[in-house]
Write an enzyme that holds these catalytic residues in place. Structure first.
Site, PDB file in Angstrom:
ATOM      1  N   HIS A  56      26.586   3.670 -12.711  1.00 49.22           N
ATOM      2  CA  HIS A  56      26.194   2.267 -12.907  1.00 49.22           C
ATOM      3  C   HIS A  56      27.244   1.462 -13.664  1.00 49.22           C
ATOM      4  O   HIS A  56      26.941   0.400 -14.192  1.00 49.22           O
ATOM      5  CB  HIS A  56      24.845   2.197 -13.627  1.00 49.22           C
ATOM      6  CG  HIS A  56      23.723   2.783 -12.820  1.00 49.22           C
ATOM      7  ND1 HIS A  56      22.528   3.199 -13.360  1.00 49.22           N
ATOM      8  CD2 HIS A  56      23.621   3.029 -11.489  1.00 49.22           C
ATOM      9  CE1 HIS A  56      21.741   3.675 -12.402  1.00 49.22           C
ATOM     10  NE2 HIS A  56      22.385   3.592 -11.264  1.00 49.22           N
ATOM     11  N   CYS A  84      36.149  -9.993 -13.767  1.00 52.63           N
ATOM     12  CA  CYS A  84      36.012 -11.278 -13.073  1.00 52.63           C
ATOM     13  C   CYS A  84      35.458 -11.023 -11.673  1.00 52.63           C
ATOM     14  O   CYS A  84      35.986 -10.191 -10.934  1.00 52.63           O
ATOM     15  CB  CYS A  84      37.363 -11.978 -12.980  1.00 52.63           C
ATOM     16  SG  CYS A  84      37.294 -13.408 -11.889  1.00 52.63           S
ATOM     17  N   CYS A 144      38.592 -12.509  -9.049  1.00 53.23           N
ATOM     18  CA  CYS A 144      39.904 -11.880  -8.880  1.00 53.23           C
ATOM     19  C   CYS A 144      39.921 -10.418  -9.335  1.00 53.23           C
ATOM     20  O   CYS A 144      40.900  -9.714  -9.116  1.00 53.23           O
ATOM     21  CB  CYS A 144      40.990 -12.676  -9.613  1.00 53.23           C
ATOM     22  SG  CYS A 144      40.889 -12.534 -11.411  1.00 53.23           S
ATOM     23  N   SER A 148      16.351  11.224 -18.662  1.00 56.49           N
ATOM     24  CA  SER A 148      16.200  10.219 -17.592  1.00 56.49           C
ATOM     25  C   SER A 148      14.792  10.282 -17.019  1.00 56.49           C
ATOM     26  O   SER A 148      14.237  11.364 -16.845  1.00 56.49           O
ATOM     27  CB  SER A 148      17.216  10.466 -16.477  1.00 56.49           C
ATOM     28  OG  SER A 148      16.968   9.581 -15.396  1.00 56.49           O
TER      29      SER A 148
HETATM   30  P1  NAD Z   1      15.034   5.191 -18.730  1.00 55.76           P
HETATM   31  O1  NAD Z   1      15.049   4.207 -19.844  1.00 55.76           O
HETATM   32  O2  NAD Z   1      14.311   4.864 -17.496  1.00 55.76           O
HETATM   33  O3  NAD Z   1      14.444   6.576 -19.252  1.00 55.76           O
HETATM   34  C1  NAD Z   1      14.907   7.245 -20.389  1.00 55.76           C
HETATM   35  C2  NAD Z   1      14.166   8.576 -20.468  1.00 55.76           C
HETATM   36  O4  NAD Z   1      14.693   9.287 -21.572  1.00 55.76           O
HETATM   37  C3  NAD Z   1      12.656   8.436 -20.701  1.00 55.76           C
HETATM   38  O5  NAD Z   1      11.983   9.305 -19.821  1.00 55.76           O
HETATM   39  C4  NAD Z   1      12.465   8.870 -22.160  1.00 55.76           C
HETATM   40  O6  NAD Z   1      11.245   9.550 -22.365  1.00 55.76           O
HETATM   41  C5  NAD Z   1      13.623   9.822 -22.335  1.00 55.76           C
HETATM   42  N1  NAD Z   1      14.117   9.908 -23.702  1.00 55.76           N
HETATM   43  C6  NAD Z   1      14.295   8.922 -24.614  1.00 55.76           C
HETATM   44  N2  NAD Z   1      14.845   9.414 -25.742  1.00 55.76           N
HETATM   45  C7  NAD Z   1      15.002  10.750 -25.548  1.00 55.76           C
HETATM   46  C8  NAD Z   1      15.504  11.807 -26.335  1.00 55.76           C
HETATM   47  N3  NAD Z   1      15.972  11.623 -27.582  1.00 55.76           N
HETATM   48  N4  NAD Z   1      15.534  13.063 -25.790  1.00 55.76           N
HETATM   49  C9  NAD Z   1      15.066  13.301 -24.527  1.00 55.76           C
HETATM   50  N5  NAD Z   1      14.560  12.326 -23.744  1.00 55.76           N
HETATM   51  C10 NAD Z   1      14.548  11.078 -24.239  1.00 55.76           C
HETATM   52  O7  NAD Z   1      16.550   5.562 -18.474  1.00 55.76           O
HETATM   53  P2  NAD Z   1      17.284   6.019 -17.154  1.00 55.76           P
HETATM   54  O8  NAD Z   1      16.475   7.016 -16.417  1.00 55.76           O
HETATM   55  O9  NAD Z   1      18.672   6.349 -17.590  1.00 55.76           O
HETATM   56  O10 NAD Z   1      17.380   4.731 -16.237  1.00 55.76           O
HETATM   57  C11 NAD Z   1      17.559   3.470 -16.754  1.00 55.76           C
HETATM   58  C12 NAD Z   1      18.734   2.671 -16.285  1.00 55.76           C
HETATM   59  O11 NAD Z   1      19.070   1.961 -17.412  1.00 55.76           O
HETATM   60  C13 NAD Z   1      19.960   3.418 -15.896  1.00 55.76           C
HETATM   61  O12 NAD Z   1      20.314   2.899 -14.703  1.00 55.76           O
HETATM   62  C14 NAD Z   1      21.028   3.039 -16.937  1.00 55.76           C
HETATM   63  O13 NAD Z   1      22.140   2.486 -16.279  1.00 55.76           O
HETATM   64  C15 NAD Z   1      20.436   1.955 -17.736  1.00 55.76           C
HETATM   65  N6  NAD Z   1      20.472   2.096 -19.202  1.00 55.76           N
HETATM   66  C16 NAD Z   1      21.534   2.626 -19.822  1.00 55.76           C
HETATM   67  C17 NAD Z   1      21.568   2.736 -21.185  1.00 55.76           C
HETATM   68  C18 NAD Z   1      22.781   3.331 -21.831  1.00 55.76           C
HETATM   69  O14 NAD Z   1      23.856   3.280 -21.230  1.00 55.76           O
HETATM   70  N7  NAD Z   1      22.642   3.946 -22.997  1.00 55.76           N
HETATM   71  C19 NAD Z   1      20.489   2.308 -21.955  1.00 55.76           C
HETATM   72  C20 NAD Z   1      19.391   1.755 -21.296  1.00 55.76           C
HETATM   73  C21 NAD Z   1      19.394   1.669 -19.921  1.00 55.76           C
END
Ligand code: NAD
Length: 252
Positions: free
Chosen positions: A121, A129, A132, A194
């Site tokens: 992602h 940008c 460009c 996730s």
């Molecule tokens: P999500 O927010 O949908 O899910 C996060 C999962 O992690 C949940 O199931 C939660 O219960 C679990 N979780 C939270 N803390 C935890 C821990 N300490 N140990 C174990 N499990 C834990 O996240 P996702 O599935 O990555 O999808 C969300 C989208 O959001 C992705 O596409 C991502 O690009 C983006 N995102 C990224 C970030 C980042 O880069 N840190 C933060 C938020 C969202």
């Protein structure tokens, strides 16, 4: 729990190609909120869709207001034991690659080489940008916003946007292809933090499982793969991964 940790440790040691798939949950212990947990980002903000960003200045201002709010979490993020455990796997020669949904760049910040991390992602530390393709750092964009430039534009007139995939924006084809290939060829696949709800990223465990890989999940809440995986640990990424590293060390 101990039996599950030992089984995962054993499989990592035996695995020829070990893949770790990470989501927002691996970074919560570094102070970056996830999206779907209570108190996560979706509780505060509705996402700005890509077509809104491209067609409305107000949407771009709103987009950058949210980015600016999350900027401080990003720059203050501290390494946590889950990220550091993946670095240990790498140093022990036990990591083929990390496929990540995360946009925070923390795997590389905390010690994994760029070529070991497939970012599905994008990366919010880069700003691009939309006309460009020129890139600047998030720090430069933040400075401009703090100086009153609420929706930064490029010298060419194009809109500057975080180099991440917004809803409605095309996925990076090369990274997706690489991730599918790695998932199909691995023999061990570990999901960390996730919900496995965002597609196509969430299909990777399926590709791995269909190819006969061992599938393990470490996550605090339910995922659609809980019934299909070989080991499920409902626990905190930092503690569980640290224990896996310790167990591997004992087995060596
Ligand atoms: P999500 O927010 O949908 O899910 C996060 C999962 O992690 C949940 O199931 C939660 O219960 C679990 N979780 C939270 N803390 C935890 C821990 N300490 N140990 C174990 N499990 C834990 O996240 P996702 O599935 O990555 O999808 C969300 C989208 O959001 C992705 O596409 C991502 O690009 C983006 N995102 C990224 C970030 C980042 O880069 N840190 C933060 C938020 C969202």
């Amino acid at each position: 729990m101990n039996e599950k940790i030992s089984l995962i440790a054993q499989r990592i040691l035996e695995g020829d190609k070990n893949i770790v798939f990470t989501g927002a949950g691996i970074s919560t212990e570094s102070g970056i909120p996830d999206y779907r947990s209570k108190g996560g980002i979706w509780d505060k903000f509705r996402p700005v869709y890509f077509d809104e960003f491209m067609s409305s200045k107000n949407a771009r201002i709103e987009y950058w207001r949210r980015k600016a709010e999350l900027y401080h979490d990003l720059v203050q993020a501290k390494p946590n034991p889950a990220h550091m455990s993946l670095v240990k796997f790498y140093e022990m020669g036990l990591l083929e690659a990390v496929i990540t949904q995360n946009i925070d760049g923390l795997h590389q910040e905390f010690g994994l080489p760029d070529e070991k991390v497939i970012e599905l992602h994008g990366n919010t530390r880069r700003v691009r940008c939309m006309s460009c393709g020129k890139t600047i750092s998030i720090h430069e964009a933040q400075k401009r916003i703090e100086a009153g430039d609420l929706a930064p534009e490029c010298e060419c007139g194009g809109y500057m946007k975080s180099d991440t995939i917004s809803f409605g924006q095309a996925m990076p084809a090369d990274e997706v292809e690489k991730a599918i290939d790695l998932s199909r060829k691995c023999d061990f696949f570990l999901v960390v933090g996730s919900t496995l709800l965002v597609h196509p990223a969430a299909l990777m465990p399926s590709y791995a499982k269909q190819s006969g890989a061992f599938l393990a999940i470490v996550n605090l809440s339910q995922t659609p793969y809980d019934e299909r995986c070989d080991v499920l640990i409902r626990g905190k990424a930092g503690e569980v991964l640290q224990e896996i590293v310790n167990t591997i060390r004992d087995l060596l």
